[in-house]
Design a protein around this motif. Structure first.
Motif, PDB file in Angstrom:
ATOM      1  N   ARG A  94      49.993   7.793 116.768  1.00 23.36           N
ATOM      2  CA  ARG A  94      49.648   9.161 116.368  1.00 23.36           C
ATOM      3  C   ARG A  94      49.795  10.125 117.534  1.00 23.36           C
ATOM      4  NH1 ARG A  94      44.973  12.219 116.708  1.00 23.36           N
ATOM      5  NH2 ARG A  94      43.870  10.480 117.688  1.00 23.36           N
ATOM      6  N   LYS A  95      49.448   9.653 118.729  1.00 23.88           N
ATOM      7  CA  LYS A  95      49.471  10.530 119.893  1.00 23.88           C
ATOM      8  C   LYS A  95      50.874  10.732 120.460  1.00 23.88           C
ATOM      9  CE  LYS A  95      44.717   9.624 121.344  1.00 23.88           C
ATOM     10  NZ  LYS A  95      43.826   9.031 122.369  1.00 23.88           N
ATOM     11  N   LEU A  96      51.793   9.827 120.185  1.00 27.58           N
ATOM     12  CA  LEU A  96      53.152   9.947 120.727  1.00 27.58           C
ATOM     13  C   LEU A  96      54.050  10.690 119.751  1.00 27.58           C
ATOM     14  CD1 LEU A  96      53.671   6.419 122.325  1.00 27.58           C
ATOM     15  CD2 LEU A  96      52.699   8.491 123.346  1.00 27.58           C
ATOM     16  N   THR A  97      53.580  11.800 119.246  1.00 24.71           N
ATOM     17  CA  THR A  97      54.339  12.597 118.279  1.00 24.71           C
ATOM     18  C   THR A  97      54.332  14.056 118.709  1.00 24.71           C
ATOM     19  OG1 THR A  97      52.390  13.040 116.889  1.00 24.71           O
ATOM     20  CG2 THR A  97      53.692  11.053 116.382  1.00 24.71           C
ATOM     21  N   PRO A  98      55.371  14.804 118.349  1.00 18.77           N
ATOM     22  CA  PRO A  98      55.396  16.241 118.660  1.00 18.77           C
ATOM     23  C   PRO A  98      54.208  16.987 118.062  1.00 18.77           C
ATOM     24  CG  PRO A  98      57.570  15.489 118.017  1.00 18.77           C
ATOM     25  CD  PRO A  98      56.632  14.353 117.733  1.00 18.77           C
ATOM     26  N   GLU A  99      53.774  16.569 116.873  1.00 18.52           N
ATOM     27  CA  GLU A  99      52.658  17.247 116.222  1.00 18.52           C
ATOM     28  C   GLU A  99      51.385  17.134 117.062  1.00 18.52           C
ATOM     29  OE1 GLU A  99      55.868  16.481 113.624  1.00 18.52           O
ATOM     30  OE2 GLU A  99      54.641  15.029 114.746  1.00 18.52           O
ATOM     31  N   TYR A 100      51.131  15.947 117.595  1.00 18.59           N
ATOM     32  CA  TYR A 100      49.934  15.757 118.416  1.00 18.59           C
ATOM     33  C   TYR A 100      50.043  16.542 119.722  1.00 18.59           C
ATOM     34  CZ  TYR A 100      46.167  13.566 121.031  1.00 18.59           C
ATOM     35  OH  TYR A 100      45.028  13.371 121.768  1.00 18.59           O
ATOM     36  N   VAL A 101      51.213  16.474 120.360  1.00 22.57           N
ATOM     37  CA  VAL A 101      51.392  17.172 121.633  1.00 22.57           C
ATOM     38  C   VAL A 101      51.250  18.680 121.453  1.00 22.57           C
ATOM     39  CG1 VAL A 101      53.000  17.621 123.520  1.00 22.57           C
ATOM     40  CG2 VAL A 101      52.849  15.331 122.535  1.00 22.57           C
ATOM     41  N   ARG A 102      51.736  19.195 120.335  1.00 22.08           N
ATOM     42  CA  ARG A 102      51.623  20.630 120.076  1.00 22.08           C
ATOM     43  C   ARG A 102      50.163  21.067 119.982  1.00 22.08           C
ATOM     44  NH1 ARG A 102      54.559  20.596 115.924  1.00 22.08           N
ATOM     45  NH2 ARG A 102      56.512  21.129 116.989  1.00 22.08           N
ATOM     46  N   LYS A 103      49.330  20.254 119.370  1.00 25.83           N
ATOM     47  CA  LYS A 103      47.920  20.599 119.184  1.00 25.83           C
ATOM     48  C   LYS A 103      47.045  20.190 120.364  1.00 25.83           C
ATOM     49  CE  LYS A 103      48.068  20.166 114.126  1.00 25.83           C
ATOM     50  NZ  LYS A 103      47.537  19.427 112.950  1.00 25.83           N
ATOM     51  N   HIS A 104      47.449  19.114 121.062  1.00 23.66           N
ATOM     52  CA  HIS A 104      46.589  18.573 122.128  1.00 23.66           C
ATOM     53  C   HIS A 104      47.405  18.291 123.393  1.00 23.66           C
ATOM     54  CE1 HIS A 104      43.624  17.950 118.930  1.00 23.66           C
ATOM     55  NE2 HIS A 104      44.565  17.316 118.245  1.00 23.66           N
ATOM     56  N   PRO A 105      48.043  19.288 123.985  1.00 21.06           N
ATOM     57  CA  PRO A 105      48.893  19.037 125.165  1.00 21.06           C
ATOM     58  C   PRO A 105      48.127  18.478 126.361  1.00 21.06           C
ATOM     59  CG  PRO A 105      48.531  21.388 124.853  1.00 21.06           C
ATOM     60  CD  PRO A 105      48.015  20.713 123.617  1.00 21.06           C
ATOM     61  N   ASP A 106      46.884  18.929 126.559  1.00 25.81           N
ATOM     62  CA  ASP A 106      46.118  18.452 127.706  1.00 25.81           C
ATOM     63  C   ASP A 106      45.718  16.994 127.548  1.00 25.81           C
ATOM     64  OD1 ASP A 106      46.291  20.950 128.912  1.00 25.81           O
ATOM     65  OD2 ASP A 106      44.429  21.653 127.992  1.00 25.81           O
ATOM     66  N   GLU A 107      45.346  16.597 126.326  1.00 26.76           N
ATOM     67  CA  GLU A 107      44.984  15.205 126.064  1.00 26.76           C
ATOM     68  C   GLU A 107      46.205  14.295 126.231  1.00 26.76           C
ATOM     69  OE1 GLU A 107      44.115  17.793 124.355  1.00 26.76           O
ATOM     70  OE2 GLU A 107      41.985  17.690 123.818  1.00 26.76           O
ATOM     71  N   PHE A 108      47.364  14.773 125.760  1.00 26.15           N
ATOM     72  CA  PHE A 108      48.595  13.993 125.914  1.00 26.15           C
ATOM     73  C   PHE A 108      48.935  13.841 127.391  1.00 26.15           C
ATOM     74  CE2 PHE A 108      53.227  13.725 126.351  1.00 26.15           C
ATOM     75  CZ  PHE A 108      53.478  12.596 125.599  1.00 26.15           C
ATOM     76  N   TYR A 109      48.818  14.916 128.131  1.00 25.52           N
ATOM     77  CA  TYR A 109      49.087  14.851 129.571  1.00 25.52           C
ATOM     78  C   TYR A 109      48.168  13.845 130.256  1.00 25.52           C
ATOM     79  CZ  TYR A 109      48.931  16.003 134.501  1.00 25.52           C
ATOM     80  OH  TYR A 109      48.938  15.909 135.864  1.00 25.52           O
ATOM     81  N   GLY A 157      55.996  26.496 125.333  1.00 23.21           N
ATOM     82  CA  GLY A 157      55.484  25.394 124.528  1.00 23.21           C
ATOM     83  C   GLY A 157      55.301  24.131 125.344  1.00 23.21           C
ATOM     84  N   PRO A 158      54.509  23.176 124.832  1.00 26.90           N
ATOM     85  CA  PRO A 158      54.280  21.922 125.558  1.00 26.90           C
ATOM     86  C   PRO A 158      55.541  21.060 125.613  1.00 26.90           C
ATOM     87  CG  PRO A 158      52.605  22.288 123.863  1.00 26.90           C
ATOM     88  CD  PRO A 158      53.702  23.249 123.596  1.00 26.90           C
ATOM     89  N   LEU A 159      55.688  20.329 126.703  1.00 26.21           N
ATOM     90  CA  LEU A 159      56.796  19.388 126.853  1.00 26.21           C
ATOM     91  C   LEU A 159      56.312  17.966 126.607  1.00 26.21           C
ATOM     92  CD1 LEU A 159      58.492  20.682 130.143  1.00 26.21           C
ATOM     93  CD2 LEU A 159      59.119  21.223 127.784  1.00 26.21           C
ATOM     94  N   MET A 160      57.245  17.120 126.186  1.00 23.75           N
ATOM     95  CA  MET A 160      56.996  15.692 126.087  1.00 23.75           C
ATOM     96  C   MET A 160      58.303  14.961 126.361  1.00 23.75           C
ATOM     97  SD  MET A 160      56.674  15.064 121.931  1.00 23.75           S
ATOM     98  CE  MET A 160      56.083  13.385 122.185  1.00 23.75           C
ATOM     99  N   PRO A 161      58.240  13.720 126.845  1.00 21.91           N
ATOM    100  CA  PRO A 161      59.471  12.951 127.039  1.00 21.91           C
ATOM    101  C   PRO A 161      60.238  12.846 125.721  1.00 21.91           C
ATOM    102  CG  PRO A 161      57.654  11.885 128.160  1.00 21.91           C
ATOM    103  CD  PRO A 161      57.055  12.971 127.315  1.00 21.91           C
ATOM    104  N   SER A 162      61.540  13.046 125.773  1.00 19.58           N
ATOM    105  CA  SER A 162      62.319  13.119 124.547  1.00 19.58           C
ATOM    106  C   SER A 162      62.352  11.806 123.779  1.00 19.58           C
ATOM    107  CB  SER A 162      63.751  13.573 124.850  1.00 19.58           C
ATOM    108  OG  SER A 162      64.408  12.641 125.679  1.00 19.58           O
ATOM    109  N   ASN A 163      62.131  10.670 124.482  1.00 21.52           N
ATOM    110  CA  ASN A 163      62.143   9.403 123.746  1.00 21.52           C
ATOM    111  C   ASN A 163      60.950   9.290 122.801  1.00 21.52           C
ATOM    112  OD1 ASN A 163      60.824   9.137 126.444  1.00 21.52           O
ATOM    113  ND2 ASN A 163      60.179   7.156 125.659  1.00 21.52           N
TER     114      ASN A 163
END
Length: 239
Positions: free
Chosen positions: A47-62, A152-158
């Protein structure tokens, strides 16, 4: 005095025109890297390794990425093996690295020709506008990285895309392995080796540097049951 097995490896390296190192998590664990699945349950992780999660919770993902990978990259690493491989590349003794790690420790140590077949913190995508940011250092500022175009928040593309991009990475890994005269395997038990070794030539020499037994035992013509750090220290001092 150089041990016999290390002397044999050095002879292989001296006679090879194209040497490739294959590395895994074993060379990063000593410098702070932890498996993602150690941080949370598998269902929660997906659930956390998704664009939707990163968009809403960038600090938690980081924070999840920091605890699992980024402390190793920016605070504790790179380690001796990463630096030794970079030095061998600089001296023309190593032509490339295939790694299952996405922590960019090889790049941080100075290696140039690295294929991270599972993805990389050097290959990022904005979850809002889709812009690409190919720079691992954006993760080293102590906070969630943001897109230079839209904020917007970034995440690894994989994590954000995967699919065809990861297939292309694996193809590049296969091609690098196929062109090698010598392959040095270290720090991996063989995760996805059936894929990146798919085009291995029967004429290619495989050497494993690992204190423990792995799936490479039968494939390798030489198994050096020592830590890679000590093996390469001997080789570099005798260059």
């Amino acid at each position: 005095m150089m041990d016999d097995d290390v002397r044999q490896l050095k002879e292989f390296m001296d006679n090879s025109k194209n040497t490739v190192a294959v590395t895994g998590a074993g060379i990063s664990y000593n410098y702070g890297m932890r498996r993602l699945k150690q941080q949370t349950s598998r269902m929660d992780l997906m659930r956390k390794l998704t664009p939707e999660y990163v968009r809403k919770h960038p600090d938690e993902f980081y924070q999840l990425m920091k605890d699992s990978f980024l402390d190793a990259t920016f605070e504790k690493g790179p380690g001796p093996v990463h630096k030794q491989l970079a030095e061998l590349e600089k001296e023309g003794k190593l032509q490339g690295i295939v790694t299952q790690n996405m922590d960019c420790l090889h790049e941080a140590a100075g290696s140039k020709n690295v294929i991270e077949f599972q993805g990389s913190f050097a290959d990022n995508v904005c979850v809002d506008c889709g812009a690409r940011v190919d720079d691992y250092t954006v993760w080293g500022h102590g906070e969630a990285p943001r897109c230079p175009k839209c904020g917007g928040p970034l995440m690894p593309s994989n994590f954000g895309r995967g699919g065809s991009e990861l297939q292309e990475r694996m193809k590049k890994a296969q091609d690098m392995i196929a062109a090698a005269n010598l392959i040095m395997v270290m720090g991996t038990t063989g995760f996805r080796s059936d894929e990146y070794m798919a085009k291995l030539s029967p004429d290619t020499t495989v050497v494993q540097i690992n204190p423990a037994s792995t799936v490479f035992d039968q494939l390798a013509v030489l198994n050096i049951r020592r830590d890679a750090e000590k093996v390469f220290a001997e080789i570099l001092v005798n260059e």
